[in-house]
Design a protein around this motif. Structure first.
Motif, PDB file in Angstrom:
ATOM      1  N   VAL A  79       0.845  -1.204   0.000  1.00  0.00           N
ATOM      2  CA  VAL A  79       0.000   0.000   0.000  1.00  0.00           C
ATOM      3  C   VAL A  79       0.874   1.246   0.000  1.00  0.00           C
ATOM      4  CG1 VAL A  79      -1.615   1.376   1.383  1.00  0.00           C
ATOM      5  CG2 VAL A  79      -2.032  -1.062   1.051  1.00  0.00           C
ATOM      6  N   ALA A  80       1.932   1.232   0.798  1.00  0.00           N
ATOM      7  CA  ALA A  80       2.808   2.400   0.920  1.00  0.00           C
ATOM      8  C   ALA A  80       3.563   2.706  -0.374  1.00  0.00           C
ATOM      9  CB  ALA A  80       3.803   2.190   2.062  1.00  0.00           C
ATOM     10  N   LYS A  81       3.617   1.743  -1.302  1.00  0.00           N
ATOM     11  CA  LYS A  81       4.334   1.942  -2.563  1.00  0.00           C
ATOM     12  C   LYS A  81       3.393   2.018  -3.767  1.00  0.00           C
ATOM     13  CE  LYS A  81       8.363  -0.535  -0.844  1.00  0.00           C
ATOM     14  NZ  LYS A  81       9.102  -1.783  -0.871  1.00  0.00           N
ATOM     15  N   SER A  82       2.103   1.867  -3.522  1.00  0.00           N
ATOM     16  CA  SER A  82       1.150   1.749  -4.630  1.00  0.00           C
ATOM     17  C   SER A  82       0.518   3.073  -5.016  1.00  0.00           C
ATOM     18  CB  SER A  82       0.021   0.778  -4.256  1.00  0.00           C
ATOM     19  OG  SER A  82       0.507  -0.521  -4.125  1.00  0.00           O
ATOM     20  N   PHE A  83       0.087   3.123  -6.273  1.00  0.00           N
ATOM     21  CA  PHE A  83      -0.761   4.219  -6.719  1.00  0.00           C
ATOM     22  C   PHE A  83      -2.171   3.940  -6.200  1.00  0.00           C
ATOM     23  CE2 PHE A  83       2.673   4.534  -9.815  1.00  0.00           C
ATOM     24  CZ  PHE A  83       2.926   5.905  -9.759  1.00  0.00           C
ATOM     25  N   PRO A  84      -2.950   4.983  -5.975  1.00  0.00           N
ATOM     26  CA  PRO A  84      -4.292   4.795  -5.400  1.00  0.00           C
ATOM     27  C   PRO A  84      -5.164   3.778  -6.133  1.00  0.00           C
ATOM     28  CG  PRO A  84      -3.720   7.110  -5.343  1.00  0.00           C
ATOM     29  CD  PRO A  84      -2.626   6.408  -6.123  1.00  0.00           C
ATOM     30  N   ASN A  85      -5.057   3.697  -7.448  1.00  0.00           N
ATOM     31  CA  ASN A  85      -5.920   2.761  -8.186  1.00  0.00           C
ATOM     32  C   ASN A  85      -5.549   1.289  -7.948  1.00  0.00           C
ATOM     33  OD1 ASN A  85      -3.522   2.979  -9.663  1.00  0.00           O
ATOM     34  ND2 ASN A  85      -4.554   2.646 -11.615  1.00  0.00           N
ATOM     35  N   LEU A 112      -6.057   0.015  14.371  1.00  0.00           N
ATOM     36  CA  LEU A 112      -5.362  -0.579  13.218  1.00  0.00           C
ATOM     37  C   LEU A 112      -6.020  -0.138  11.913  1.00  0.00           C
ATOM     38  CD1 LEU A 112      -4.597  -4.267  14.280  1.00  0.00           C
ATOM     39  CD2 LEU A 112      -2.994  -2.365  14.068  1.00  0.00           C
ATOM     40  N   LEU A 113      -7.339  -0.147  11.877  1.00  0.00           N
ATOM     41  CA  LEU A 113      -8.047   0.271  10.663  1.00  0.00           C
ATOM     42  C   LEU A 113      -7.806   1.751  10.362  1.00  0.00           C
ATOM     43  CD1 LEU A 113     -11.339  -1.722  11.234  1.00  0.00           C
ATOM     44  CD2 LEU A 113      -9.586  -2.191   9.506  1.00  0.00           C
ATOM     45  N   LEU A 114      -7.712   2.570  11.395  1.00  0.00           N
ATOM     46  CA  LEU A 114      -7.379   3.989  11.191  1.00  0.00           C
ATOM     47  C   LEU A 114      -5.983   4.144  10.591  1.00  0.00           C
ATOM     48  CD1 LEU A 114      -8.814   5.599  14.445  1.00  0.00           C
ATOM     49  CD2 LEU A 114      -9.570   6.030  12.100  1.00  0.00           C
ATOM     50  N   LYS A 115      -5.067   3.302  11.029  1.00  0.00           N
ATOM     51  CA  LYS A 115      -3.704   3.359  10.491  1.00  0.00           C
ATOM     52  C   LYS A 115      -3.687   2.972   9.006  1.00  0.00           C
ATOM     53  CE  LYS A 115      -1.591   2.525  14.966  1.00  0.00           C
ATOM     54  NZ  LYS A 115      -0.589   3.527  15.200  1.00  0.00           N
ATOM     55  N   VAL A 116      -4.510   1.997   8.627  1.00  0.00           N
ATOM     56  CA  VAL A 116      -4.622   1.616   7.214  1.00  0.00           C
ATOM     57  C   VAL A 116      -5.203   2.772   6.415  1.00  0.00           C
ATOM     58  CG1 VAL A 116      -5.797   0.097   5.567  1.00  0.00           C
ATOM     59  CG2 VAL A 116      -4.817  -0.856   7.654  1.00  0.00           C
ATOM     60  N   SER A 117      -6.278   3.355   6.913  1.00  0.00           N
ATOM     61  CA  SER A 117      -6.907   4.457   6.172  1.00  0.00           C
ATOM     62  C   SER A 117      -5.969   5.658   6.078  1.00  0.00           C
ATOM     63  CB  SER A 117      -8.250   4.850   6.788  1.00  0.00           C
ATOM     64  OG  SER A 117      -8.085   5.337   8.092  1.00  0.00           O
ATOM     65  N   HIS A 118      -5.187   5.885   7.120  1.00  0.00           N
ATOM     66  CA  HIS A 118      -4.212   6.980   7.079  1.00  0.00           C
ATOM     67  C   HIS A 118      -3.189   6.753   5.962  1.00  0.00           C
ATOM     68  CE1 HIS A 118      -1.506  10.128   8.395  1.00  0.00           C
ATOM     69  NE2 HIS A 118      -0.530   9.244   8.383  1.00  0.00           N
ATOM     70  N   GLN A 119      -2.709   5.518   5.838  1.00  0.00           N
ATOM     71  CA  GLN A 119      -1.732   5.222   4.784  1.00  0.00           C
ATOM     72  C   GLN A 119      -2.344   5.400   3.397  1.00  0.00           C
ATOM     73  OE1 GLN A 119       1.654   4.592   5.226  1.00  0.00           O
ATOM     74  NE2 GLN A 119       1.568   5.061   3.049  1.00  0.00           N
ATOM     75  N   ILE A 120      -3.605   5.036   3.253  1.00  0.00           N
ATOM     76  CA  ILE A 120      -4.283   5.233   1.965  1.00  0.00           C
ATOM     77  C   ILE A 120      -4.375   6.722   1.650  1.00  0.00           C
ATOM     78  CG2 ILE A 120      -6.490   4.970   0.752  1.00  0.00           C
ATOM     79  CD1 ILE A 120      -6.833   2.319   2.375  1.00  0.00           C
ATOM     80  N   ILE A 121      -4.713   7.526   2.645  1.00  0.00           N
ATOM     81  CA  ILE A 121      -4.791   8.979   2.445  1.00  0.00           C
ATOM     82  C   ILE A 121      -3.426   9.544   2.071  1.00  0.00           C
ATOM     83  CG2 ILE A 121      -5.166  11.183   3.651  1.00  0.00           C
ATOM     84  CD1 ILE A 121      -7.411   9.659   5.231  1.00  0.00           C
ATOM     85  N   VAL A 122      -2.381   9.067   2.732  1.00  0.00           N
ATOM     86  CA  VAL A 122      -1.020   9.522   2.406  1.00  0.00           C
ATOM     87  C   VAL A 122      -0.702   9.212   0.943  1.00  0.00           C
ATOM     88  CG1 VAL A 122       1.439   9.048   2.836  1.00  0.00           C
ATOM     89  CG2 VAL A 122      -0.115   9.431   4.756  1.00  0.00           C
ATOM     90  N   GLN A 123      -1.031   7.997   0.505  1.00  0.00           N
ATOM     91  CA  GLN A 123      -0.761   7.615  -0.889  1.00  0.00           C
ATOM     92  C   GLN A 123      -1.566   8.474  -1.861  1.00  0.00           C
ATOM     93  OE1 GLN A 123       2.076   6.119   0.046  1.00  0.00           O
ATOM     94  NE2 GLN A 123       1.794   5.255  -1.975  1.00  0.00           N
ATOM     95  N   CYS A 124      -2.804   8.750  -1.530  1.00  0.00           N
ATOM     96  CA  CYS A 124      -3.624   9.601  -2.400  1.00  0.00           C
ATOM     97  C   CYS A 124      -3.040  11.009  -2.476  1.00  0.00           C
ATOM     98  CB  CYS A 124      -5.073   9.650  -1.904  1.00  0.00           C
ATOM     99  SG  CYS A 124      -5.950   8.095  -2.156  1.00  0.00           S
ATOM    100  N   ASN A 125      -2.606  11.545  -1.339  1.00  0.00           N
ATOM    101  CA  ASN A 125      -2.004  12.887  -1.326  1.00  0.00           C
ATOM    102  C   ASN A 125      -0.720  12.937  -2.153  1.00  0.00           C
ATOM    103  OD1 ASN A 125      -3.886  14.271   0.220  1.00  0.00           O
ATOM    104  ND2 ASN A 125      -2.897  13.741   2.149  1.00  0.00           N
ATOM    105  N   LYS A 126       0.049  11.854  -2.115  1.00  0.00           N
ATOM    106  CA  LYS A 126       1.299  11.816  -2.869  1.00  0.00           C
ATOM    107  C   LYS A 126       1.067  11.682  -4.368  1.00  0.00           C
ATOM    108  CE  LYS A 126       4.041   8.587  -1.403  1.00  0.00           C
ATOM    109  NZ  LYS A 126       4.876   7.581  -0.730  1.00  0.00           N
ATOM    110  N   ASN A 127      -0.016  11.034  -4.764  1.00  0.00           N
ATOM    111  CA  ASN A 127      -0.173  10.636  -6.160  1.00  0.00           C
ATOM    112  C   ASN A 127      -1.314  11.300  -6.924  1.00  0.00           C
ATOM    113  OD1 ASN A 127       1.915   8.430  -6.474  1.00  0.00           O
ATOM    114  ND2 ASN A 127       0.858   7.758  -4.632  1.00  0.00           N
TER     115      ASN A 127
END
Length: 146
Positions: A79-85, A117-132
């Protein structure tokens, strides 16, 4: 909020630290000293035993948490290396692992800890979306280019 990868690193460090202290507590020389303190009816012995029990309990908790969280490392790194799609295809594996943790882990079985734990997952998804995702392009109407 830190991600699950940081949570895994935290429990790894804690396991290493407490395991080292626990090993020291089990040394023969210390047991001899504790025996002398017992014979002398030292007032320090009760506090020492309380702290020793806390260290043993903390060491068990750290090992257990590391064991149950470690399977999340690979999918969370993805997840930390992926594009949002690409993230939706990784989520079922993460959610199944979190469900397993909530069922089997003695320390991550509360709703509060699983929610965290689920909040941490959603946070990482938001980080990836912000980056990409380029918000200027997105709100400018060019959804595909964003």
């Amino acid at each position: 909020a830190s991600g699950i990868l940081e949570e895994i690193r935290h429990w790894g460090r804690r396991d290493k630290d407490l395991s080292g202290i626990k090993e020291q507590l089990e040394q023969a020389r210390l047991k001899e000293i504790l025996h002398v303190l017992h014979i002398a009816k030292s007032s320090y012995l009760t506090n020492f035993k309380t702290l020793s029990a806390m260290i043993h309990k903390g060491s068990y908790e750290a090992k257990s948490n590391l064991k149950f969280l470690s399977p999340l490392r690979r999918p969370c790194e993805m997840v930390a290396k992926s594009f949002p799609n690409k993230i939706p295809s990784i989520l079922p594996q993460i959610l199944n692992l979190i469900r397993m943790i909530s069922t089997l882990s003695p320390h991550y079985s509360s709703q509060e800890k699983i929610t965290n734990l689920l909040l941490k997952v959603s946070h990482q998804i938001i980080v990836q979306c912000n980056k990409n995702i380029d918000l200027d392009l997105l709100f400018g109407g060019d959804v595909l280019a964003s």
